[in-house]
Motif scaffolding. Sequence first.
Motif, PDB file in Angstrom:
ATOM      1  N   LEU A  44       0.775  -1.292   0.337  1.00  0.00           N
ATOM      2  CA  LEU A  44       0.026   0.036   0.172  1.00  0.00           C
ATOM      3  C   LEU A  44       0.881   1.144  -0.011  1.00  0.00           C
ATOM      4  O   LEU A  44       1.740   1.470   0.606  1.00  0.00           O
ATOM      5  CB  LEU A  44      -0.880   0.082   1.240  1.00  0.00           C
ATOM      6  N   VAL A  45       0.404   2.186  -0.751  1.00  0.00           N
ATOM      7  CA  VAL A  45       1.156   3.619  -0.933  1.00  0.00           C
ATOM      8  C   VAL A  45       0.203   4.416   0.035  1.00  0.00           C
ATOM      9  O   VAL A  45       0.447   4.932   1.145  1.00  0.00           O
ATOM     10  CB  VAL A  45       1.248   4.240  -2.089  1.00  0.00           C
ATOM     11  N   ALA A  46      -1.259   4.556  -0.325  1.00  0.00           N
ATOM     12  CA  ALA A  46      -2.042   5.607   0.109  1.00  0.00           C
ATOM     13  C   ALA A  46      -3.508   5.218  -0.455  1.00  0.00           C
ATOM     14  O   ALA A  46      -3.737   4.540  -1.586  1.00  0.00           O
ATOM     15  CB  ALA A  46      -1.732   6.715  -0.047  1.00  0.00           C
ATOM     16  N   ALA A  47      -4.423   5.710   0.394  1.00  0.00           N
ATOM     17  CA  ALA A  47      -5.866   5.364   0.024  1.00  0.00           C
ATOM     18  C   ALA A  47      -6.864   6.582   0.486  1.00  0.00           C
ATOM     19  O   ALA A  47      -6.313   7.201   1.463  1.00  0.00           O
ATOM     20  CB  ALA A  47      -6.464   4.053   0.645  1.00  0.00           C
ATOM     21  N   ILE A  48      -7.678   6.771  -0.292  1.00  0.00           N
ATOM     22  CA  ILE A  48      -8.679   8.008   0.110  1.00  0.00           C
ATOM     23  C   ILE A  48     -10.061   7.723  -0.426  1.00  0.00           C
ATOM     24  O   ILE A  48     -10.406   7.144  -1.208  1.00  0.00           O
ATOM     25  CB  ILE A  48      -8.242   9.195  -0.642  1.00  0.00           C
ATOM     26  N   THR A  49     -10.896   8.266   0.551  1.00  0.00           N
ATOM     27  CA  THR A  49     -12.294   8.274   0.409  1.00  0.00           C
ATOM     28  C   THR A  49     -12.683   9.193  -0.363  1.00  0.00           C
ATOM     29  O   THR A  49     -12.214  10.269  -0.287  1.00  0.00           O
ATOM     30  CB  THR A  49     -13.157   7.732   1.741  1.00  0.00           C
ATOM     31  N   GLY A  58       3.051   4.077   6.433  1.00  0.00           N
ATOM     32  CA  GLY A  58       3.833   4.689   7.433  1.00  0.00           C
ATOM     33  C   GLY A  58       5.191   5.354   6.638  1.00  0.00           C
ATOM     34  O   GLY A  58       5.594   6.466   6.819  1.00  0.00           O
ATOM     35  N   SER A  59       5.611   4.527   5.906  1.00  0.00           N
ATOM     36  CA  SER A  59       6.865   5.034   5.018  1.00  0.00           C
ATOM     37  C   SER A  59       6.645   5.920   3.912  1.00  0.00           C
ATOM     38  O   SER A  59       7.455   6.639   3.484  1.00  0.00           O
ATOM     39  CB  SER A  59       7.764   3.691   4.536  1.00  0.00           C
ATOM     40  N   GLY A  62       4.734  11.845   4.090  1.00  0.00           N
ATOM     41  CA  GLY A  62       5.738  13.056   3.925  1.00  0.00           C
ATOM     42  C   GLY A  62       6.224  13.297   2.884  1.00  0.00           C
ATOM     43  O   GLY A  62       6.393  14.579   2.399  1.00  0.00           O
ATOM     44  N   ARG A  63       6.646  12.131   2.079  1.00  0.00           N
ATOM     45  CA  ARG A  63       6.973  12.460   0.463  1.00  0.00           C
ATOM     46  C   ARG A  63       5.857  12.247  -0.464  1.00  0.00           C
ATOM     47  O   ARG A  63       6.041  12.881  -1.609  1.00  0.00           O
ATOM     48  CB  ARG A  63       8.007  11.531   0.340  1.00  0.00           C
ATOM     49  N   PHE A  64       4.785  11.465  -0.108  1.00  0.00           N
ATOM     50  CA  PHE A  64       3.800  11.099  -1.081  1.00  0.00           C
ATOM     51  C   PHE A  64       2.492  11.903  -0.459  1.00  0.00           C
ATOM     52  O   PHE A  64       2.320  11.740   0.585  1.00  0.00           O
ATOM     53  CB  PHE A  64       3.469   9.829  -1.231  1.00  0.00           C
ATOM     54  N   THR A  65       1.829  12.484  -1.563  1.00  0.00           N
ATOM     55  CA  THR A  65       0.554  13.093  -1.258  1.00  0.00           C
ATOM     56  C   THR A  65      -0.758  12.432  -2.123  1.00  0.00           C
ATOM     57  O   THR A  65      -0.492  12.679  -3.329  1.00  0.00           O
ATOM     58  CB  THR A  65       0.350  14.656  -1.356  1.00  0.00           C
ATOM     59  N   ASP A  86      12.094   3.750  -4.688  1.00  0.00           N
ATOM     60  CA  ASP A  86      10.838   4.062  -5.032  1.00  0.00           C
ATOM     61  C   ASP A  86      10.453   3.620  -6.521  1.00  0.00           C
ATOM     62  O   ASP A  86       9.280   3.575  -6.763  1.00  0.00           O
ATOM     63  CB  ASP A  86      10.281   5.629  -4.855  1.00  0.00           C
ATOM     64  N   THR A  87      11.498   2.965  -7.048  1.00  0.00           N
ATOM     65  CA  THR A  87      10.996   2.311  -8.356  1.00  0.00           C
ATOM     66  C   THR A  87      10.272   1.286  -8.117  1.00  0.00           C
ATOM     67  O   THR A  87      10.564   0.368  -7.454  1.00  0.00           O
ATOM     68  CB  THR A  87      12.548   1.841  -9.073  1.00  0.00           C
TER      69      THR A  87
END
Length: 119
Positions: A44-49, A58-59, A62-65, A86-87
């Motif tokens: 997982l990188v991130a998720a949004i509803t 967690g990692s 800060g760098r990813f939005t 990140d590749t």
Amino acid sequence: QVQLVESGGGLVQAGGSLRLSCAASGSINAMGWFRQAPGKQRELVAAITSGGVINYAGSMKGRFTISRDNAKNTVYLQMNSLKPEDTAVYYCNADPSVLRVVVGTSEYWGQGTQVTVSS
């Protein structure tokens, strides 16, 4: 049936930025990004509803939005200060359930877009 189409991947030097986009063919509550590096498991990188609730691995914080435009059924991933580690192939996923998006069992997946960070 929802189709997801990613764009925005490519080759970038370490320290650079990229913005990934994922357009869904219809509205859906939860959307997210996973990535899979060579020889590693998908993570997982991130998720949004649709309501704007966000989860980050967690990692990545800060760098990813992650953000989304509900009117366009599109989710974005802004990646800054990129590192060679990140590749990976970055995948968009979507599901009515944010839990399924976060744990990676979502119903819908994109084909993936390659991000390569050179040192």
